[in-house]
Design a protein around this motif. Structure first.
Motif, short mmCIF file in Angstrom:
data_model
loop_
_atom_site.label_atom_id
_atom_site.label_comp_id
_atom_site.label_asym_id
_atom_site.label_seq_id
_atom_site.Cartn_x
_atom_site.Cartn_y
_atom_site.Cartn_z
N UNK A 1 0.82 -1.21 0.00
CA UNK A 1 0.00 0.00 0.00
C UNK A 1 0.86 1.26 0.00
N UNK A 2 1.86 1.29 0.87
CA UNK A 2 2.72 2.47 0.99
C UNK A 2 3.51 2.71 -0.29
N UNK A 3 4.08 1.65 -0.85
CA UNK A 3 4.90 1.80 -2.05
C UNK A 3 4.07 2.26 -3.24
N UNK A 4 2.85 1.73 -3.37
CA UNK A 4 1.98 2.13 -4.46
C UNK A 4 1.64 3.61 -4.36
N UNK A 5 1.28 4.06 -3.17
CA UNK A 5 0.89 5.46 -3.01
C UNK A 5 2.06 6.41 -3.18
#
Length: 316
Positions: free
Chosen positions: A102-106
Motif C-alpha cells: 500500500x505504501x509503495x503504491x501510493x
C-alpha cells in the motif's frame, strides 16, 4: 558517470532502469529495521554522504564547483534537501501504519504531481498517447496494492502519509531538474545529501530521538539503505535528470512496486497475488506507452530546460 554536462556516458533510459531496480529495495530494508523512522531516514542519508566523500579524491573539480555556487543555487539545494528529508520522514513513517504494498503504491504516484509541476514550471506538454500510458501505469499500481489496502484506522493514516511522500519527492525532482542544468550530478548530490542529513539530524535532536544505542542489525540496514536505494538509486536519478525530465523519472519509478513485491515475497514472506502479477504487467505496458510516445523521447534525448532559465553565470 558524467564527463560533461552535455553528453550522457550511458543511455539515460538504461540508467533509469538500474535506478528503479535499486530503489525497489528501500521499503524492504525499512521494514527489516526496528529503529524509529526518523533515525532510519537520518542514517540512510548520513551514510550516503560518508560513502560519497571519498570520491572527491577522483573528482577534485567538484570542490571548486561547489565553492563557486551562488546564493540562488545554495537556496535551491537546501530546498531540494528539505523536500527529500520530508519525503523520507513521511514515507518511512507510513510503513509503521500500513503495508509495504500500500505504501509503495501510493508513494509512487509521483507522475500525478509531476504532470502538473512539469507543465507549470517547465511548460512541458505530454502527448495524449503518452499520457494514456502514464495513467495506465498508475492504474496498474493500484491493481497491485488494491487487495492490500486497509481503509480506516491507522492504516488510512499511513496511506495519507505515503501520498504526502509522493508530493514531496516530486518537489525534490522538480528542483533537481532545474539545478542540474547548471551543476554536475556529483556536486548536486553531495550538497543535497549533506543538507538533507543536517535537516534530519536537527529533526531528531529537536524531537528527542537518540542517535545511538541501536542493535548491530539496524546499522547494517542503515548501510544497505545508503548503498542500494540511495547511491545506486536516487544518485542515478540525480544524474539522469539532466536528460530525462521529472515526469519521465516519476513514470519509471512506477516500476518500483513490481520489484518491491517480488523482494517482499522472498524476504518478508509476503504473498504475490494474481492482482499483483496483473498490475505489474499493466505498469510495464503503461511505462512502455509513455516512453514510446512521450514528446521528449520522440525528439531524442536532449537536456530539459525550464520556461525561463537563468544563464549559468547568474546561477553559479
Amino acid at each position: 558517470m558524467e564527463k560533461s554536462l552535455d553528453k550522457p556516458l550511458i543511455p539515460p533510459y538504461l540508467a533509469l532502469l538500474l535506478g528503479v531496480v535499486a530503489v525497489s529495495t528501500s521499503a524492504i530494508f525499512v521494514k527489516l529495521s526496528h529503529a524509529p523512522s526518523p533515525i532510519i531516514a537520518t542514517y540512510r542519508l548520513v551514510f550516503s554522504v560518508v560513502l560519497t566523500l571519498p570520491f572527491l579524491l577522483w573528482n577534485r573539480g567538484a570542490l571548486g564547483e561547489i565553492g563557486r555556487m551562488g546564493k540562488k543555487v545554495w537556496q535551491l539545494c537546501l530546498l531540494s534537501g528539505a523536500f527529500l528529508a520530508s519525503h523520507f520522514l513521511l514515507w518511512f513513517e507510513s510503513l509503521n501504519y500500513t503495508s509495504v504494498a500500500s505504501s509503495t503504491v501510493l508513494v509512487t504516484l509521483q507522475p500525478l504531481f509531476a504532470f502538473i509541476g512539469g507543465y507549470f514550471f517547465f511548460g512541458e506538454r505530454v502527448r495524449p498517447l503518452a499520457l494514456t500510458g502514464g495513467l495506465l501505469a498508475i492504474v496498474g499500481s493500484f491493481v497491485i496494492g488494491w487487495g492490500d489496502f486497509r481503509v480506516g484506522g491507522m492504516a488510512l493514516w499511513g496511506d495519507f502519509l505515503a501520498l504526502l511522500g509522493a508530493g514531496t519527492v516530486t518537489g525534490y525532482w522538480l528542483v533537481g531538474q532545474y539545478v542540474r542544468q547548471h551543476l554536475s550530478s556529483f556536486s548536486y548530490t553531495l550538497v543535497v545529501y549533506s543538507a538533507t542529513s543536517a535537516i534530519l539530524v536537527a529533526y531528531d535532536l529537536v524531537l528527542g530521538y537518540p542517535l545511538a544505542g541501536y542493535p548491530a542489525a539496524d546499522w547494517g540496514w542503515f548501510f544497505c539503505l545508503a548503498l542500494f536505494p540511495t547511491l545506486l538509486g536516487h544518485s542515478i536519478f540525480n544524474w539522469v535528470i539532466k536528460w530525462l525530465n521529472t515526469t519521465t523519472i516519476s513514470m519509471g519509478i512506477l516500476g518500483e512496486p513490481i520489484g518491491t513485491a517480488i523482494l517482499a515475497y522472498f524476504i518478508l514472506g509476503e504473498t504475490v497475488t494474481l492482482s499483483q502479477w496483473i498490475g505489474g504487467l499493466i505498469i510495464i505496458a503503461g511505462i512502455y506507452l509513455f516512453i514510446r510516445y512521450n514528446q521528449a523521447s520522440a525528439k531524442g534525448v536532449t537536456p530539459v530546460e525550464p520556461k525561463a532559465t537563468a544563464a549559468p553565470e547568474k546561477l553559479a
